[in-house]
Design an enzyme around this catalytic site. Structure first.
Site, PDB file in Angstrom:
ATOM      1  N   ASP A 168       0.847  -1.202   0.000  1.00 43.49           N
ATOM      2  CA  ASP A 168       0.000   0.000   0.000  1.00 43.49           C
ATOM      3  C   ASP A 168       0.877   1.245   0.000  1.00 43.49           C
ATOM      4  OD1 ASP A 168       0.990   0.181   2.609  1.00 43.49           O
ATOM      5  OD2 ASP A 168      -0.826  -0.655   3.502  1.00 43.49           O
ATOM      6  N   LYS A 191      -4.071  -0.098  -1.815  1.00 39.25           N
ATOM      7  CA  LYS A 191      -4.959  -0.785  -0.862  1.00 39.25           C
ATOM      8  C   LYS A 191      -6.137   0.101  -0.493  1.00 39.25           C
ATOM      9  CE  LYS A 191      -3.779  -1.376   3.677  1.00 39.25           C
ATOM     10  NZ  LYS A 191      -2.980  -1.985   4.751  1.00 39.25           N
TER      11      LYS A 191
HETATM   12  C1  R5P Z   1      -1.185  -0.277   7.626  1.00 40.73           C
HETATM   13  O1  R5P Z   1      -1.262   0.610   6.843  1.00 40.73           O
HETATM   14  C2  R5P Z   1       0.035  -1.089   7.869  1.00 40.73           C
HETATM   15  O2  R5P Z   1       1.131  -0.630   7.161  1.00 40.73           O
HETATM   16  C3  R5P Z   1      -0.227  -2.555   7.587  1.00 40.73           C
HETATM   17  O3  R5P Z   1      -0.370  -2.739   6.192  1.00 40.73           O
HETATM   18  C4  R5P Z   1      -1.461  -3.013   8.275  1.00 40.73           C
HETATM   19  O4  R5P Z   1      -1.428  -2.624   9.615  1.00 40.73           O
HETATM   20  C5  R5P Z   1      -1.619  -4.507   8.183  1.00 40.73           C
HETATM   21  O5  R5P Z   1      -2.801  -4.859   8.819  1.00 40.73           O
HETATM   22  P1  R5P Z   1      -3.516  -6.236   8.504  1.00 40.73           P
HETATM   23  O6  R5P Z   1      -2.501  -7.329   8.663  1.00 40.73           O
HETATM   24  O7  R5P Z   1      -4.598  -6.315   9.544  1.00 40.73           O
HETATM   25  O8  R5P Z   1      -4.069  -6.162   7.116  1.00 40.73           O
END
Ligand code: R5P
Length: 295
Positions: A168, A191
């Site tokens: 993302d 994302k």
């Molecule tokens: C959010 O922007 C972080 O960089 C991670 O991509 C996020 O915290 C990942 O969360 P999850 O494993 O719940 O998708």
């Protein structure tokens, strides 16, 4: 005088490595619950007249939080010259805005609570998204260490012809730094978060990279949905099975098991103890511990 390094429960391995790396004395924190559920804390090791470092990763912080504050207070009352929190994973950084009316901005509350208990904070890749730096919410001196060089060196040593992939926009900072350090190409996906456990990932056309191994890099793996959707998107484009390297292996219930079949391998730093840990942070933390902390 040698630093006294005290691990909160579950942080013994990192504390021992830190003590060895900076010639500190490893102590112990005894904790238990009184019959009514209140926390009992006792320090083993004499804090008088020297710096004390409490080592406590803050993954799943709520159950141990009071014990951590009590340990810091005890160290100070017993004569520590300075009490540092070594928290390789810093919790509550993602609720940095009121997304819905009435929500608590817990990052701010948590920062205020920690800043009132400790003299310094040492951490690794906190989730800085809408805050430019920890000093936006923390009032004590802090050091924000970067794991990207360690991730980059791990990738260079373990993956031939990598394509570094950030899932993302927020991961551009890590993906870009890692790719630059090892001279590899990188791409960033798009994302859209739909809920706590639901995301959509849009993957651009990556057909020109089919001869490379994609390596997904992210700061946090929590529900694992970000990495899972990204891995599926890469596979749908015919790329080889991806590697995954994360800084903070939070892996909520069942997340790791769901992710494992999607990747050739999942690796992480030891900021949060987990079977995927393969990248040691102790040398990075030990070096910073002995310097003035200034972000
Ligand atoms: C959010 O922007 C972080 O960089 C991670 O991509 C996020 O915290 C990942 O969360 P999850 O494993 O719940 O998708």
């Amino acid at each position: 005088m040698r630093r006294l390094i005290l691990p909160m429960p579950g942080n013994e391995a990192l504390a021992a490595a830190l003590a060895q790396a900076c010639d500190g004395e490893a102590g112990r924190v005894e904790t238990r619950r009184f019959p009514d559920g209140e926390s009992y804390v006792r320090l083993h090791g004499d804090p008088a007249g020297r710096p004390v470092d409490l080592v406590c990763t803050l993954a799943r912080p709520d159950p141990g939080f009071l014990g951590l504050v009590f340990a810091a207070d005890a160290a100070r009352e017993l004569g520590a010259t300075e009490v540092t929190l070594v928290a390789p994973y810093l919790a509550y950084m993602r609720q940095d805005v009121r997304f819905q009316p009435g929500e608590c901005i817990s990052s701010r509350s948590f920062a205020r609570l920690l800043s009132s208990s400790f003299d310094r904070l040492l951490t690794v890749d906190p989730h800085l998204h809408r805050y430019a730096a920890l000093s936006a919410i923390y009032t004590m001196p802090t050091a924000t260490l970067q794991a990207a060089p360690l991730l980059a060196d791990w990738i260079a040593a373990h993956v031939a012809a990598p394509l570094v992939v950030g899932p993302d926009a927020e991961s551009e900072q890590w993906a870009g730094a890692i790719a630059t350090r090892i001279g590899a190409p990188h791409v960033v996906l798009r994302k859209t978060r739909l809920g706590d456990r639901s995301v959509r990932i849009d993957v651009p056309d990556l057909s020109r990279w089919r001869d490379r191994t994609p390596v997904l890099v992210d700061d946090i793996a929590s529900s694992g949905r970000t990495l899972a959707e990204a891995a599926r998107g890469l596979a749908a484009q015919g790329l080889p099975r991806a590697e995954c390297v994360v800084v903070h292996a939070l892996f909520a219930d069942g997340a790791f098991e769901a992710l494992a079949p999607l990747f050739a391998r999942i690796s992480s730093t030891d900021s949060v103890p987990h079977p995927s840990n393969g990248i040691a942070l102790a040398p990075l933390l030990a070096d910073a511990l002995q310097r003035d902390l200034r972000d």
